[in-house]
Every structure is written in structure tokens, then in C-alpha cells.
Design an enzyme around this catalytic site. Structure first.
Site, PDB file in Angstrom:
ATOM      1  N   LYS A  71      44.618  40.612  42.684  1.00 38.74           N
ATOM      2  CA  LYS A  71      45.264  41.261  43.839  1.00 38.74           C
ATOM      3  C   LYS A  71      44.284  41.329  45.030  1.00 38.74           C
ATOM      4  CE  LYS A  71      46.435  44.874  41.138  1.00 38.74           C
ATOM      5  NZ  LYS A  71      46.314  44.367  39.758  1.00 38.74           N
ATOM      6  N   THR A 165      48.340  49.106  40.026  1.00 39.29           N
ATOM      7  CA  THR A 165      48.638  48.690  38.650  1.00 39.29           C
ATOM      8  C   THR A 165      49.858  49.470  38.151  1.00 39.29           C
ATOM      9  OG1 THR A 165      47.018  50.354  37.986  1.00 39.29           O
ATOM     10  CG2 THR A 165      46.279  48.068  37.982  1.00 39.29           C
ATOM     11  N   ARG A 225      39.678  37.914  35.427  1.00 34.89           N
ATOM     12  CA  ARG A 225      38.481  38.774  35.427  1.00 34.89           C
ATOM     13  C   ARG A 225      37.858  38.809  34.033  1.00 34.89           C
ATOM     14  NH1 ARG A 225      39.595  44.602  37.212  1.00 34.89           N
ATOM     15  NH2 ARG A 225      39.841  43.641  39.249  1.00 34.89           N
TER      16      ARG A 225
END
Ligand code: ADE
Length: 344
Positions: A71, A165, A225
């Protein structure tokens, strides 16, 4: 081993700061380098091009989805594309109405304001955002009681990019003001993650065979990630054990980190095991699971459950969380009779 502990800075051992710098280095710097999320990229391209052609600031954008899917990276790419300066903050960092007022009044025309974890923004502060997003004004209340009055400050045109989230925690007035679009980031495929890992390995100067990249990908929770984190840990393993990073070395390094073949961590397995061993496989409420394994409810809900559900190991039912037969099989626990499906 030497008896004196090494001095982190001087010994050349990467410290946390260096690791964070590495994360910046691995972040894609252009749309071409950004792998995956094709639908979002196409929509953003149209939104940004149309705004540019009309000489306008792009409208406000909301990104949501599990952590680590990119994001913030998308926000950086938008800033780059529009040649805008990006101011970054987060919901919990904005503590007072004055904090947000100061951020907004210090923006320059065309700036991007990025607010991470926007679901954690205080509701009173959130209300300042409504007129700012909708009409580009800041309502300031001066004085108290009957003599209080409101003055309106005009703000420079800006684009708010927010990330969360937990979309369900956003109020509908706030959600409806993201007129540029609300985009849900999807988990990546193993093939996309393998490409991301190979790209990162090239940047880090680590030779990595295709099957080793795929091995990291398959344990990366469909999340870039995590993939980059595991790659860095594999690189450490290869350096210390003086081995090349083939598929087997990757498997050994990740098993040592307690990341199993499905990418489950010890916390993921603890959740499944607790539901099986303490609550007969469920259904059981989130609070009860969290208390049983001493884990935060939000971590279970935002980090662990989306992945366990995606793998088909856990289900959310109206009566609570329930594990599937696949969870028993993965943990090597016999599937109880009431969960066994009979094939006719
Ligand atoms: N690193 C993190 N996310 C990435 C992505 N989507 N594409 C390429 N590299 C990445």
C-alpha cells in the site's frame, strides 16, 4: 566464540537501521518494476492520466488489505508519477485536532498526504477531514460556548492517500469521501512472489536459482514484505554457513526460523493447535483464542487469520473460528470422526 560481544556498528553486522534502509532499496521505483496488482495499476494509471490531462490534482484514494502487500509503495509511486511532494503520517500519530490542522495548512498545492493506519484516527479528528476532503476547507472553531464561532480556511488542492488493514472500522462518511477510488490489495501468486524475490536477490547481489526463489515464495504468505524478509534471513544463513543459496539451503534456513513448508510461523501453528487441543477444533470466539495463546486479537485478525483462511486451514463461522481437516493433517494430528467426510 569471543567472550566480548561484538560492537554492532563497527563489526559490520547489519543493524536494524541498515535492514530498514535495505527495505527502501528493494522498494520498486517505477510502475514497471512493481510486480502484481495489475487491476489496481491499470485503474490508477487511468485516474492519474485523466487528472493530469485536465491539469487537476488526483482525487482521494484509499488502499486496504492485509499488511505487507504494497500500500505504501503504491503511494510512493503515485507521488513519483505526479511529481508531487508526499507528506507521510499515520492515524495514531495524529493525536490532536491541532496536529491535523497543522499538517493540512502546511501542504503546498498538489501535495500528497499519506495517512497510514487511518482506521486508528480519533473520531473527533476524523470530522476535520470531511470538509477538507470534500470542499478543500478547514473549519476552525474559535472560542467556547455561546460565543464560539467557526472560521473557514481554504486549503491548497491536495490528494489524500490513506491505507488501512481494517476497512470495516472506517465510518461510512469517511469511506464515501475517497472519490478517486477504494482499492483492495490482493494476495500475490507464488509466481509473482518468486519474481519479486529474484529481483530483490539481484539488487542485493545474492545469486539465487529459480527453484530457490520459488521455495522462498512458497513460504512467504503471498506477501512481498515477508518474501524480502525471508530472503534477507536466507542471505545471512548462506553467509554464515558459507553455502550457496540453493533450494535445499533455503529450506534449511527457513526451517531454522520455524517457517514451515506452508509458510506458517510458530504463532500460526499455536492458533491452530489451541483451537484443536483446547476447543475440540472450534467453533470458538476470537477473544478466547487470543487469551489461550496470549496473542493480541488484532494480530490474530489482521495478520494470521487472513493467511490461514486463504490456505483453507481455518474458517470464520457465525459461531466463531473453526479449523478444517486440512489443519489437522498439516499438524500431523488425526482428523476427528465428526470432521471426516465419507466418500461414497
Ligand atoms: N517489493 C515489494 N513489493 C513489490 C512489488 N509488488 N513488486 C516488486 N518489488 C516489490
Amino acid at each position: 566464540m569471543s567472550s566480548t560481544p561484538p560492537k554492532t556498528q563497527e563489526s559490520g553486522i547489519p543493524d536494524a537501521r541498515e535492514d530498514r534502509n535495505l527495505d527502501q532499496t528493494l522498494r520498486p521505483a517505477s510502475w514497471d518494476e512493481y510486480i502484481g496488482q495489475e487491476g489496481i495499476k491499470t485503474n490508477l494509471h487511468i485516474l492519474l492520466t485523466a487528472a493530469k490531462n485536465r491539469n487537476q490534482t488526483p482525487e482521494h484514494i484509499l488502499f486496504y488489505g492485509p499488511p505487507g502487500l504494497g500500500k505504501t509503495t503504491l503511494a510512493h509511486l503515485i507521488a513519483r508519477e505526479t511529481r508531487a511532494q508526499m507528506r507521510m503520517t499515520s492515524g495514531p500519530a495524529i493525536e490532536k485536532v491541532g496536529d491535523l490542522a497543522s499538517i493540512l495548512t502546511n501542504l503546498s498545492p498538489g501535495d500528497i498526504l499519506f495517512i497510514d493506519e487511518i482506521h486508528r484516527l480519533n473520531k473527533l479528528i476524523e470530522e476535520i477531514l470531511y470538509p477538507a476532503m470534500e470542499s478543500g476547507v478547514l473549519d476552525i472553531i474559535i472560542g467556547k460556548g455561546p460565543s464560539a464561532r467557526t472560521i473557514q480556511l481554504e486549503l491548497p488542492p491536495f490528494t489524500l492517500i490513506a491505507a488501512t488493514t481494517r476497512i470495516s472500522l472506517l465510518s461510512s462518511p469517511l469511506r464515501s469521501r475517497f472519490s478517486g477510488g477504494t482499492f483492495r490489495l490482493e494476495f500475490y501468486t507464488d509466481e509473482e512472489i518468486a519474481r519479486i524475490v529474484s529481483r530483490s536477490a539481484t539488487i542485493l547481489g545474492v545469486p539465487l536459482a529459480d527453484d530457490a526463489a520459488m521455495e522462498i515464495a512458497s513460504r512467504s504468505r503471498f506477501t512481498p514484505r515477508t518474501a524480502n524478509y525471508l530472503l534477507k534471513r536466507c542471505r545471512d544463513f548462506a553467509d554464515v554457513r558459507e553455502t550457496t543459496l540453493d533450494k535445499r539451503a533455503v529450506g534449511d534456513a527457513l526451517t531454522l526460523l520455524s517457517v514451515d513448508t506452508l509458510g506458517l510461523t510458530s504463532a500460526d501453528r499455536a492458533i491452530l493447535r489451541a483451537i484443536i487441543e483446547k476447543f475440540h477444533g472450534g467453533p470458538v470466539g476470537l477473544k478466547t483464542v487470543a487469551a489461550a495463546i496470549a496473542e493480541e486479537e488484532s494480530a490474530i485478525e489482521e495478520v494470521h487469520e487472513p493467511y490461514l483462511m486463504r490456505l483453507g486451514l481455518l474458517e470464520r463461522t457465525p459461531r466463531g473460528r473453526q479449523v478444517t481437516p486440512k489443519a489437522y493433517e498439516h499438524l500431523g494430528i488425526p482428523v476427528p470422526e465428526h470432521l471426516q467426510t465419507t466418500l461414497l
